[in-house]
Design a protein around this motif. Structure first.
Motif, PDB file in Angstrom:
ATOM      1  N   ALA A   1       7.137 -21.457   3.015  1.00  0.00           N
ATOM      2  CA  ALA A   1       8.427 -21.983   3.467  1.00  0.00           C
ATOM      3  C   ALA A   1       9.341 -22.205   2.267  1.00  0.00           C
ATOM      4  N   LEU A   2      10.628 -22.008   2.489  1.00  0.00           N
ATOM      5  CA  LEU A   2      11.649 -22.240   1.471  1.00  0.00           C
ATOM      6  C   LEU A   2      12.409 -23.504   1.829  1.00  0.00           C
ATOM      7  N   LEU A   3      12.478 -24.433   0.884  1.00  0.00           N
ATOM      8  CA  LEU A   3      13.243 -25.668   1.073  1.00  0.00           C
ATOM      9  C   LEU A   3      14.462 -25.633   0.173  1.00  0.00           C
ATOM     10  N   ILE A   4      15.579 -26.108   0.681  1.00  0.00           N
ATOM     11  CA  ILE A   4      16.761 -26.384  -0.118  1.00  0.00           C
ATOM     12  C   ILE A   4      16.984 -27.886  -0.003  1.00  0.00           C
ATOM     13  N   ALA A   5      17.156 -28.540  -1.142  1.00  0.00           N
ATOM     14  CA  ALA A   5      17.285 -29.998  -1.147  1.00  0.00           C
ATOM     15  C   ALA A   5      18.303 -30.417  -2.207  1.00  0.00           C
ATOM     16  N   TYR A   6      18.774 -31.631  -2.052  1.00  0.00           N
ATOM     17  CA  TYR A   6      19.678 -32.240  -3.035  1.00  0.00           C
ATOM     18  C   TYR A   6      19.000 -33.473  -3.597  1.00  0.00           C
ATOM     19  N   GLY A   7      19.286 -33.785  -4.849  1.00  0.00           N
ATOM     20  CA  GLY A   7      18.672 -34.967  -5.421  1.00  0.00           C
ATOM     21  C   GLY A   7      19.379 -35.445  -6.668  1.00  0.00           C
ATOM     22  N   HIS A   8      18.942 -36.608  -7.111  1.00  0.00           N
ATOM     23  CA  HIS A   8      19.413 -37.163  -8.375  1.00  0.00           C
ATOM     24  C   HIS A   8      18.439 -38.238  -8.829  1.00  0.00           C
ATOM     25  N   ILE A   9      18.580 -38.617 -10.075  1.00  0.00           N
ATOM     26  CA  ILE A   9      17.745 -39.666 -10.654  1.00  0.00           C
ATOM     27  C   ILE A   9      18.534 -40.953 -10.641  1.00  0.00           C
ATOM     28  N   GLU A  10      17.889 -42.011 -10.189  1.00  0.00           N
ATOM     29  CA  GLU A  10      18.498 -43.340 -10.171  1.00  0.00           C
ATOM     30  C   GLU A  10      17.758 -44.202 -11.196  1.00  0.00           C
ATOM     31  N   TYR A  11      18.524 -44.807 -12.089  1.00  0.00           N
ATOM     32  CA  TYR A  11      17.931 -45.656 -13.119  1.00  0.00           C
ATOM     33  C   TYR A  11      17.790 -47.076 -12.597  1.00  0.00           C
ATOM     34  N   LEU A  12      16.601 -47.642 -12.773  1.00  0.00           N
ATOM     35  CA  LEU A  12      16.299 -48.957 -12.228  1.00  0.00           C
ATOM     36  C   LEU A  12      16.647 -50.088 -13.192  1.00  0.00           C
ATOM     37  N   ASP A  13      16.979 -49.750 -14.432  1.00  0.00           N
ATOM     38  CA  ASP A  13      17.311 -50.778 -15.419  1.00  0.00           C
ATOM     39  C   ASP A  13      18.811 -50.798 -15.719  1.00  0.00           C
ATOM     40  N   HIS A  14      19.593 -50.277 -14.794  1.00  0.00           N
ATOM     41  CA  HIS A  14      21.062 -50.332 -14.843  1.00  0.00           C
ATOM     42  C   HIS A  14      21.667 -49.536 -15.984  1.00  0.00           C
ATOM     43  N   ARG A  15      20.895 -48.581 -16.545  1.00  0.00           N
ATOM     44  CA  ARG A  15      21.499 -47.676 -17.521  1.00  0.00           C
ATOM     45  C   ARG A  15      22.532 -46.832 -16.799  1.00  0.00           C
ATOM     46  N   SER A  16      23.516 -46.384 -17.512  1.00  0.00           N
ATOM     47  CA  SER A  16      24.526 -45.514 -16.917  1.00  0.00           C
ATOM     48  C   SER A  16      23.883 -44.190 -16.520  1.00  0.00           C
ATOM     49  N   SER A  17      24.236 -43.725 -15.350  1.00  0.00           N
ATOM     50  CA  SER A  17      23.729 -42.428 -14.923  1.00  0.00           C
ATOM     51  C   SER A  17      24.853 -41.392 -14.910  1.00  0.00           C
ATOM     52  N   ASP A  18      25.928 -41.659 -15.662  1.00  0.00           N
ATOM     53  CA  ASP A  18      27.053 -40.721 -15.697  1.00  0.00           C
ATOM     54  C   ASP A  18      26.615 -39.337 -16.150  1.00  0.00           C
ATOM     55  N   GLY A  19      25.682 -39.290 -17.092  1.00  0.00           N
ATOM     56  CA  GLY A  19      25.214 -38.003 -17.598  1.00  0.00           C
ATOM     57  C   GLY A  19      24.236 -37.319 -16.654  1.00  0.00           C
ATOM     58  N   ASN A  20      23.793 -38.033 -15.637  1.00  0.00           N
ATOM     59  CA  ASN A  20      22.826 -37.477 -14.705  1.00  0.00           C
ATOM     60  C   ASN A  20      23.560 -36.879 -13.518  1.00  0.00           C
ATOM     61  N   LYS A  21      23.757 -35.599 -13.539  1.00  0.00           N
ATOM     62  CA  LYS A  21      24.470 -34.915 -12.464  1.00  0.00           C
ATOM     63  C   LYS A  21      23.556 -34.750 -11.254  1.00  0.00           C
ATOM     64  N   ARG A  22      24.139 -34.800 -10.107  1.00  0.00           N
ATOM     65  CA  ARG A  22      23.382 -34.501  -8.899  1.00  0.00           C
ATOM     66  C   ARG A  22      23.012 -33.026  -8.930  1.00  0.00           C
ATOM     67  N   THR A  23      21.905 -32.711  -8.312  1.00  0.00           N
ATOM     68  CA  THR A  23      21.411 -31.346  -8.363  1.00  0.00           C
ATOM     69  C   THR A  23      21.094 -30.810  -6.972  1.00  0.00           C
ATOM     70  N   VAL A  24      21.075 -29.502  -6.892  1.00  0.00           N
ATOM     71  CA  VAL A  24      20.545 -28.810  -5.726  1.00  0.00           C
ATOM     72  C   VAL A  24      19.315 -28.070  -6.237  1.00  0.00           C
ATOM     73  N   TYR A  25      18.294 -28.072  -5.451  1.00  0.00           N
ATOM     74  CA  TYR A  25      17.115 -27.355  -5.893  1.00  0.00           C
ATOM     75  C   TYR A  25      16.436 -26.648  -4.736  1.00  0.00           C
ATOM     76  N   SER A  26      15.686 -25.620  -5.118  1.00  0.00           N
ATOM     77  CA  SER A  26      14.905 -24.881  -4.141  1.00  0.00           C
ATOM     78  C   SER A  26      13.437 -25.070  -4.472  1.00  0.00           C
ATOM     79  N   LEU A  27      12.662 -25.160  -3.420  1.00  0.00           N
ATOM     80  CA  LEU A  27      11.215 -25.288  -3.539  1.00  0.00           C
ATOM     81  C   LEU A  27      10.571 -24.284  -2.590  1.00  0.00           C
ATOM     82  N   VAL A  28       9.527 -23.642  -3.051  1.00  0.00           N
ATOM     83  CA  VAL A  28       8.737 -22.781  -2.191  1.00  0.00           C
ATOM     84  C   VAL A  28       7.443 -23.507  -1.902  1.00  0.00           C
TER      85      VAL A  28
END
Length: 134
Positions: free
Chosen positions: A86-113
């Motif tokens: 099966a082929l999955l298309i998904a969206y995701g991002h990393i969330e920082y739990l210590d309140h660091r800025s996530s400005d440099g962390n762009k949201r992504t699209v990814y594929s998984l087989v």
């Protein structure tokens, strides 16, 4: 020939995806969501081949820039290519739990087989691409 899709197979793949998200931060548990020979392509184009390289690469990031973070994601689609792939298309991002800025962390699209091996599903391939042409 069209694939025969069962609710149980789709549910198992969705559970695997959630396990992958939940294991973020633990390189071994994260890698166990993948086949031993999986191809894991990171946003910068680097390829991790196989379980050992996935573990080694994620041990580094989990102690560096991705420390104290969690992976957030959502499946957009699952398309069964065969009964066992099966082929999955998904969206995701990393969330920082210590309140660091996530400005440099762009949201992504990814594929998984996803591939059925014996009685379980694992991811055989992954590719991560930042959204917005970054």
């Amino acid at each position: 020939m069209s694939a025969t899709v069962s609710y149980a197979d789709e549910a198992a793949i969705r559970d695997l995806y959630q396990r992958m998200l939940d294991s973020w931060g633990d390189a071994i548990a994260y890698a166990e969501c993948f086949t031993p020979d999986a191809d894991y392509i990171i946003a910068n184009g680097m390829i991790e081949r196989g379980w050992k390289e996935i573990v080694d690469g994620h041990e580094i990031i989990f102690t560096a820039w991705a420390r104290n973070s969690r992976l957030i994601g959502q499946i957009e689609s699952i398309r069964f290519l065969t009964n066992d792939v099966a082929l999955l298309i998904a969206y995701g991002h990393i969330e920082y739990l210590d309140h660091r800025s996530s400005d440099g962390n762009k949201r992504t699209v990814y594929s998984l087989v996803a591939q059925r091996l014996a009685d379980r599903w694992l991811f055989a391939a992954y590719q991560n691409t930042p959204l917005g042409g970054h």
